[in-house]
Design a protein around this motif. Structure first.
Motif, PDB file in Angstrom:
ATOM      1  N   ASN A  39     -10.080   3.088  -2.270  1.00 41.71           N
ATOM      2  CA  ASN A  39      -8.896   3.535  -2.999  1.00 41.71           C
ATOM      3  C   ASN A  39      -8.719   2.706  -4.278  1.00 41.71           C
ATOM      4  OD1 ASN A  39      -6.824   5.412  -3.061  1.00 41.71           O
ATOM      5  ND2 ASN A  39      -5.346   4.045  -2.106  1.00 41.71           N
ATOM      6  N   GLY A 124      -3.019   1.432   7.441  1.00 42.15           N
ATOM      7  CA  GLY A 124      -2.091   2.457   7.901  1.00 42.15           C
ATOM      8  C   GLY A 124      -2.581   2.986   9.233  1.00 42.15           C
ATOM      9  N   SER A 128      -2.770   9.261   6.195  1.00 41.22           N
ATOM     10  CA  SER A 128      -2.078   9.386   4.917  1.00 41.22           C
ATOM     11  C   SER A 128      -2.012   8.021   4.236  1.00 41.22           C
ATOM     12  CB  SER A 128      -0.656   9.902   5.145  1.00 41.22           C
ATOM     13  OG  SER A 128       0.114   9.771   3.974  1.00 41.22           O
ATOM     14  N   THR A 129      -2.213   7.994   2.937  1.00 40.69           N
ATOM     15  CA  THR A 129      -2.102   6.736   2.200  1.00 40.69           C
ATOM     16  C   THR A 129      -0.644   6.406   1.867  1.00 40.69           C
ATOM     17  OG1 THR A 129      -2.489   7.904   0.118  1.00 40.69           O
ATOM     18  CG2 THR A 129      -4.413   6.902   1.191  1.00 40.69           C
ATOM     19  N   GLN A 130       0.285   7.265   2.265  1.00 38.64           N
ATOM     20  CA  GLN A 130       1.701   7.057   1.969  1.00 38.64           C
ATOM     21  C   GLN A 130       2.293   5.863   2.724  1.00 38.64           C
ATOM     22  OE1 GLN A 130       3.252   8.817  -0.400  1.00 38.64           O
ATOM     23  NE2 GLN A 130       1.345   9.911  -0.716  1.00 38.64           N
ATOM     24  N   SER A 131       1.757   5.560   3.915  1.00 38.28           N
ATOM     25  CA  SER A 131       2.361   4.517   4.754  1.00 38.28           C
ATOM     26  C   SER A 131       1.525   3.238   4.821  1.00 38.28           C
ATOM     27  CB  SER A 131       2.577   5.061   6.165  1.00 38.28           C
ATOM     28  OG  SER A 131       1.318   5.413   6.730  1.00 38.28           O
TER      29      SER A 131
END
Length: 139
Positions: A39, A124, A128-131
Motif C-alpha cells: 500500500n 486490520g 478493507s483498508t479502512q480499519s
C-alpha cells in the motif's frame, strides 16, 4: 462374515475420505487467512518480502504497488502456529510476526491484513483498508 467385512471396508473408506478432506477444509480448526498488501505510494518502487513458519517457507516475493500476497492455513488447537515476514522497501525494512497463536491473548481472528505504507506497517482484521491500525514503523 462377508457382510461384516463389507461394513468395515465401507466405514474405513468413509473415515479415510473424511480425514483426507479435513486437511483441505479445516474441519476441526479455524481457517486463518493472512494477506500482505503493498500500500506504498505510486512510483515508490516494489516491496520485497519473505514469509515463513517453522514448517512452511513461502519464499521470496516482489509486490508492485497495489499487489498483495495471501495464504491460508488451518490453526489446529494443539499446534503453536507462528508465521513471520520480513519486508524490505528500499533501505527500509521490518521483520515481525504476522500470526502468533500464543500471543493473540484470545483475540484471534480468521483474517489478517498487513499493509506496508510509507510510514510503517499497518494491521486490520478485515479485507478493507479502512480499519487499518499502525503497528510498526520501518527500521
Amino acid at each position: 462374515m462377508m457382510k461384516t467385512l463389507l461394513l468395515v471396508f465401507i466405514a474405513t473408506s468413509f473415515f479415510s475420505q473424511a480425514f483426507a478432506q479435513e486437511k483441505r477444509k479445516c474441519i476441526f480448526s479455524p481457517k486463518i487467512t493472512i494477506k500482505v498488501l503493498n500500500n506504498l505510494p505510486q512510483g515508490s518502487g516494489s516491496l520485497q518480502m519473505h514469509c515463513a513458519s517453522k514448517d512452511d517457507d513461502l519464499g521470496n516475493r516482489t509486490l508492485a504497488v497495489g499487489d498483495e500476497f495471501d495464504w491460508t492455513f488451518c490453526d489446529h488447537f494443539l499446534s503453536k502456529t507462528l508465521f513471520f515476514c520480513h519486508l524490505w522497501w528500499g533501505a527500509r525494512q521490518k521483520a515481525f510476526d504476522v500470526y502468533d497463536k500464543d500471543l493473540s491473548q484470545g483475540k484471534r481472528h480468521e483474517f489478517y491484513l498487513w499493509a506496508a505504507q510509507s510510514d510503517g506497517i499497518y494491521l486490520g482484521t478485515s479485507d478493507s483498508t479502512q480499519s487499518l491500525v499502525k503497528v510498526y514503523s520501518w527500521d
